[in-house]
Scaffold this active site. Structure first.
Site, short mmCIF file in Angstrom:
data_model
loop_
_atom_site.label_atom_id
_atom_site.label_comp_id
_atom_site.label_asym_id
_atom_site.label_seq_id
_atom_site.Cartn_x
_atom_site.Cartn_y
_atom_site.Cartn_z
N GLY A 153 12.85 47.47 38.36
CA GLY A 153 12.55 47.53 36.94
C GLY A 153 12.61 46.13 36.35
N SER A 176 9.07 54.89 43.34
CA SER A 176 7.70 54.88 43.86
C SER A 176 7.28 53.44 44.11
CB SER A 176 6.74 55.55 42.87
OG SER A 176 6.77 54.86 41.62
N ILE A 230 25.01 44.74 40.28
CA ILE A 230 24.91 44.42 38.85
C ILE A 230 24.44 45.64 38.08
CG2 ILE A 230 24.58 41.93 39.08
CD1 ILE A 230 21.50 42.60 38.88
N ARG A 232 25.65 49.79 38.06
CA ARG A 232 26.79 50.54 37.56
C ARG A 232 27.75 50.78 38.73
NH1 ARG A 232 25.41 49.13 33.34
NH2 ARG A 232 24.80 50.32 31.49
N ASP A 256 29.99 43.08 39.78
CA ASP A 256 30.22 42.94 38.34
C ASP A 256 30.64 44.27 37.73
OD1 ASP A 256 30.20 41.60 35.80
OD2 ASP A 256 28.28 42.57 35.36
N GLU A 261 36.15 51.56 35.88
CA GLU A 261 36.51 50.38 35.08
C GLU A 261 37.50 50.76 33.97
OE1 GLU A 261 32.84 48.74 33.66
OE2 GLU A 261 32.09 48.36 35.67
N HIS A 279 32.58 43.08 34.53
CA HIS A 279 31.40 43.65 33.87
C HIS A 279 30.90 42.75 32.74
CE1 HIS A 279 29.25 47.70 32.88
NE2 HIS A 279 28.43 46.66 32.75
#
Length: 313
Positions: A153, A176, A230, A232, A256, A261, A279
């Site tokens: 993305g 995809s 980077i 979740r 990160d 958390e 984070h």
């Protein structure tokens, strides 16, 4: 708009809090000792919720706020917002896409370099005076390494573009195949990991991507491979990651984000091939201000009857 009640779920940006306080009747949810009682008392006043990647709007909260019209998230990811419930209730949802892409992608490259070149360990080596007794051990170069990206993305693509500057061959896994890229596509994460030296997690968190990094993927990446997360924390099966690092089945990791958390597995603390960050992917002054302005802008647009700036629902 001063009479419009806005519920801020947790501490975020001081600037955002100030801007919301100027424009709306701001309720700070985290300061309420009896939150259920508070919601019952203020339910008719609250028309908007502002959350982030740590605290959003779940089904229970949405049901408790009959006047809720919009959830504006101070984040790109919306895994803390019940989007299905929002659609059912006609609640609008916005986030802060694009503005944090560069910062997160920059940090991914920083983590790669920090792990491969042992930057944090080198810093400690100098600070404790060890250099006087001998040179630091040799590290591993980044240029030319095969970089695999999970999720091509906005952020994944930005990471790829930066890695190309280091002459790195790029491959990816996504829902995809992307039509407008020459990067190599793999139809499974295991296949991608098997053909990567560095594996970067940059996809949204969904039920399908939870624990997308499991033992099979880690073993495919192998004892010389490096994992960069980077995305979740729940993307990674954390106990499996810890075991692989401790046992030497994985070469290193730059993290990160974490599953629970701010809790971080203590076994990671003593590993020199691991870089741990709290984070901070989008944590620059410049980007957090733009994100805050976008949150406020979406609220103002909604309550003025104008089109939302970044609508999701």
């Amino acid at each position: 708009m001063e009479a419009i009640g806005v519920l801020m779920m947790c501490p975020m940006s001081t600037y955002l809090e100030q801007e919301l306080d100027k424009r709306f009747k701001l309720f700070r949810y985290w300061t309420q000792p009896a939150q259920r009682d508070f919601l019952a008392l203020q339910a008719e006043s609250i028309r908007a919720v502002v959350g982030n990647s740590n605290a959003g709007a779940d089904a229970e909260l949405i049901d408790a706020l009959p006047k809720l019209e919009i959830v504006s998230s101070f984040s790109v990811g919306l895994d803390k917002v019940d989007l299905i419930k929002c659609e059912e209730k006609g609640v609008r949802v916005t986030n802060t896409p694009d503005v944090l892409t560069d910062d997160v992608a920059d940090l991914a490259i920083g983590l790669i370099l920090a792990v491969l070149r042992r930057i944090c360990e080198c810093d400690k080596y100098v600070r404790r005076g060890a250099w006087k007794f001998g040179d630091f051990k040799l590290t591993t170069k980044f240029s030319g390494k095969r970089v695999g990206i999970i999720g091509l993305g906005r952020i994944g693509l930005a990471v790829a573009e930066r890695a190309e500057a280091f002459d790195c061959p790029i491959s990816y896994f996504s829902r995809s195949k992307k039509p407008n890229t020459n990067y190599t596509y793999y139809g499974s994460v295991v296949e991608l990991a098997s053909n990567s030296d560095i594996l970067v997690v940059a996809c949204p968190l969904t039920p399908e991507t939870t624990h997308i990094i499991n033992r099979e993927v880690i073993d495919a990446l192998g004892p010389k491979g490096v994992l960069i997360n980077i995305g979740r924390g729940p993307h990674v099966d954390e106990p499996e990651l810890v075991s692989a690092l401790v046992e030497g089945r994985l070469g290193g990791a730059g993290l990160d984000v974490f599953e629970r958390e701010p809790e971080v597995p203590e076994k990671l603390f003593g590993l020199e091939n691991v870089v741990l960050l709290p984070h901070v992917g989008s944590g620059t002054v410049e980007t957090r201000k733009v994100m805050a302005d976008l949150v406020v802008g979406n609220l103002e647009a909604h309550f003025s009857g104008k089109p939302l700036l970044t609508p999701v629902v």
